[in-house]
Motif scaffolding. Sequence first.
Motif, PDB file in Angstrom:
ATOM      1  N   CYS A 118      96.892  21.053 -36.762  1.00 29.36           N
ATOM      2  CA  CYS A 118      97.207  22.711 -36.896  1.00 29.36           C
ATOM      3  C   CYS A 118      97.763  23.683 -35.051  1.00 29.36           C
ATOM      4  N   PRO A 119      98.719  24.245 -35.366  1.00 28.69           N
ATOM      5  CA  PRO A 119      98.814  24.551 -34.518  1.00 28.69           C
ATOM      6  C   PRO A 119      98.002  25.284 -33.527  1.00 28.69           C
ATOM      7  N   LEU A 120      97.336  25.787 -33.217  1.00 26.77           N
ATOM      8  CA  LEU A 120      96.474  26.147 -32.802  1.00 26.77           C
ATOM      9  C   LEU A 120      95.006  25.769 -31.977  1.00 26.77           C
ATOM     10  N   CYS A 121      94.386  24.892 -32.930  1.00 27.19           N
ATOM     11  CA  CYS A 121      92.963  24.287 -32.252  1.00 27.19           C
ATOM     12  C   CYS A 121      93.448  22.415 -32.154  1.00 27.19           C
ATOM     13  N   MET A 122      94.297  21.661 -32.824  1.00 30.19           N
ATOM     14  CA  MET A 122      94.962  21.058 -33.295  1.00 30.19           C
ATOM     15  C   MET A 122      94.237  19.469 -33.874  1.00 30.19           C
ATOM     16  N   HIS A 123      93.468  20.573 -34.895  1.00 31.32           N
ATOM     17  CA  HIS A 123      92.491  19.596 -36.006  1.00 31.32           C
ATOM     18  C   HIS A 123      93.695  19.138 -36.475  1.00 31.32           C
ATOM     19  N   SER A 124      93.246  18.008 -36.984  1.00 28.67           N
ATOM     20  CA  SER A 124      94.073  17.153 -38.763  1.00 28.67           C
ATOM     21  C   SER A 124      93.752  18.377 -40.041  1.00 28.67           C
ATOM     22  N   HIS A 142      99.123  39.047 -43.594  1.00 28.06           N
ATOM     23  CA  HIS A 142      97.852  39.255 -44.552  1.00 28.06           C
ATOM     24  C   HIS A 142      98.841  40.208 -45.973  1.00 28.06           C
ATOM     25  N   THR A 143      99.874  40.529 -45.458  1.00 29.71           N
ATOM     26  CA  THR A 143     101.273  41.721 -45.837  1.00 29.71           C
ATOM     27  C   THR A 143     102.113  40.706 -46.926  1.00 29.71           C
ATOM     28  N   SER A 144     102.526  39.350 -46.133  1.00 28.72           N
ATOM     29  CA  SER A 144     103.023  38.645 -46.715  1.00 28.72           C
ATOM     30  C   SER A 144     104.058  38.616 -48.053  1.00 28.72           C
ATOM     31  N   ARG A 145     104.516  38.157 -48.482  1.00 27.21           N
ATOM     32  CA  ARG A 145     104.874  37.846 -49.795  1.00 27.21           C
ATOM     33  C   ARG A 145     104.921  36.760 -49.992  1.00 27.21           C
ATOM     34  N   VAL A 146     105.118  35.370 -48.818  1.00 31.11           N
ATOM     35  CA  VAL A 146     104.652  34.154 -49.064  1.00 31.11           C
ATOM     36  C   VAL A 146     103.264  33.971 -49.338  1.00 31.11           C
ATOM     37  N   GLY A 147     102.713  32.837 -50.348  1.00 34.98           N
ATOM     38  CA  GLY A 147     101.259  32.589 -49.759  1.00 34.98           C
ATOM     39  C   GLY A 147     101.157  32.204 -48.754  1.00 34.98           C
ATOM     40  N   ALA A 148      99.569  31.990 -48.546  1.00 33.77           N
ATOM     41  CA  ALA A 148      99.197  31.693 -47.611  1.00 33.77           C
ATOM     42  C   ALA A 148      98.470  30.227 -48.205  1.00 33.77           C
ATOM     43  N   HIS A 149      98.458  29.148 -46.569  1.00 31.42           N
ATOM     44  CA  HIS A 149      97.712  28.127 -47.072  1.00 31.42           C
ATOM     45  C   HIS A 149      96.477  27.856 -45.484  1.00 31.42           C
ATOM     46  N   VAL A 150      95.133  27.791 -46.508  1.00 33.56           N
ATOM     47  CA  VAL A 150      94.228  27.574 -45.434  1.00 33.56           C
ATOM     48  C   VAL A 150      93.583  26.357 -44.755  1.00 33.56           C
ATOM     49  N   LEU A 151      94.272  25.384 -43.832  1.00 36.01           N
ATOM     50  CA  LEU A 151      94.108  24.785 -43.549  1.00 36.01           C
ATOM     51  C   LEU A 151      92.998  24.923 -42.789  1.00 36.01           C
ATOM     52  N   PRO A 152      91.986  22.795 -43.272  1.00 37.51           N
ATOM     53  CA  PRO A 152      90.657  22.701 -43.383  1.00 37.51           C
ATOM     54  C   PRO A 152      89.484  23.562 -41.667  1.00 37.51           C
ATOM     55  N   CYS A 153      90.345  23.815 -41.121  1.00 35.09           N
ATOM     56  CA  CYS A 153      89.809  24.329 -39.595  1.00 35.09           C
ATOM     57  C   CYS A 153      89.581  25.770 -40.354  1.00 35.09           C
ATOM     58  N   GLY A 154      90.175  26.683 -41.246  1.00 35.64           N
ATOM     59  CA  GLY A 154      89.968  27.601 -41.296  1.00 35.64           C
ATOM     60  C   GLY A 154      91.037  28.838 -41.369  1.00 35.64           C
ATOM     61  N   HIS A 155      92.351  28.067 -40.567  1.00 34.25           N
ATOM     62  CA  HIS A 155      93.295  29.016 -40.432  1.00 34.25           C
ATOM     63  C   HIS A 155      93.992  28.647 -40.588  1.00 34.25           C
ATOM     64  N   LEU A 156      94.716  30.139 -40.593  1.00 35.84           N
ATOM     65  CA  LEU A 156      95.891  30.232 -42.266  1.00 35.84           C
ATOM     66  C   LEU A 156      97.345  30.149 -41.020  1.00 35.84           C
ATOM     67  N   LEU A 157      98.507  29.704 -42.534  1.00 39.58           N
ATOM     68  CA  LEU A 157      99.716  29.198 -42.679  1.00 39.58           C
ATOM     69  C   LEU A 157     100.434  29.769 -43.346  1.00 39.58           C
ATOM     70  N   HIS A 158     101.628  30.476 -43.678  1.00 38.32           N
ATOM     71  CA  HIS A 158     102.616  30.961 -44.937  1.00 38.32           C
ATOM     72  C   HIS A 158     102.482  29.407 -44.765  1.00 38.32           C
ATOM     73  N   ARG A 159     102.893  29.150 -46.514  1.00 39.65           N
ATOM     74  CA  ARG A 159     102.620  28.323 -47.311  1.00 39.65           C
ATOM     75  C   ARG A 159     103.952  27.306 -47.242  1.00 39.65           C
ATOM     76  N   THR A 160     104.952  27.989 -46.981  1.00 36.48           N
ATOM     77  CA  THR A 160     106.249  27.343 -46.367  1.00 36.48           C
ATOM     78  C   THR A 160     106.007  26.721 -44.904  1.00 36.48           C
ATOM     79  N   CYS A 161     105.811  27.327 -44.114  1.00 38.11           N
ATOM     80  CA  CYS A 161     105.838  27.484 -42.923  1.00 38.11           C
ATOM     81  C   CYS A 161     104.660  25.972 -42.940  1.00 38.11           C
ATOM     82  N   TYR A 162     104.231  25.977 -43.478  1.00 40.51           N
ATOM     83  CA  TYR A 162     102.686  24.729 -43.682  1.00 40.51           C
ATOM     84  C   TYR A 162     103.597  23.345 -44.340  1.00 40.51           C
ATOM     85  N   GLU A 163     104.629  23.780 -44.665  1.00 39.88           N
ATOM     86  CA  GLU A 163     104.999  22.337 -45.296  1.00 39.88           C
ATOM     87  C   GLU A 163     106.059  22.409 -44.245  1.00 39.88           C
TER      88      GLU A 163
END
Length: 195
Positions: free
Chosen positions: A117-123, A87-108
């Motif tokens: 997805c590391p939470l629900c295992m959806h592609s 929420h407070t990160s300066r790094v933008g959020a990436h929304v996965l198709p399942c709806g979960h969020l990761l930092h854009r850099t963490c997604y890359e």
Amino acid sequence: LRPQAQQRCEGCDSLFGEYYCGICHLFDRDKKQYHCAECGICRIGPKEDFFHCSKCNLCLSLSLRGKHKCIENVSRQDCPICLEDIHTSRVGAHVLPCGHLLHRTCYEDMLKEGYRCPLCMHSALDMTRYWRQLDDEVAQTPMPTEYQNMMVEILCNDCSARSTVQFHLLGMKCKNCESYNTTQDGRCRLPVEEQ
């Protein structure tokens, strides 16, 4: 009396920061910041490129308006990759198709190691082209004789369907959505006619 925070010094008129927020008392270089009242913090903009999703409780890129799966207050969770606040990160959020969020850099970084997805295992991205490649590889790779008629129960991580399919070392395809993002949900067994 205590001096009130402001963008310029009352005594010498020096500029403390190109950007100043009177609510957050944030002084910074100009990065096209804006204060989002709903988020309760300043965001890096420009504001015209973002909208606040009230269900997700986060400012998101305009490209996601009406195109993301909302999960209530999803931004109030930590990134499942780096465990830092989203929420407070300066790094933008990436929304996965399942709806979960990761930092854009963490997604890359995640895409360098896997596709789920590391939470629900959806592609986390469209795997259709890869699944067709895997169809060809499975068709060209016969199983050893003792495994040729082996059946296995699987659970699909993408559509949550359960099915019984032929066991294959390269992957087992969901009968419902044709994904190979599956997990074995029971022991291997021979078909009834061979037992």
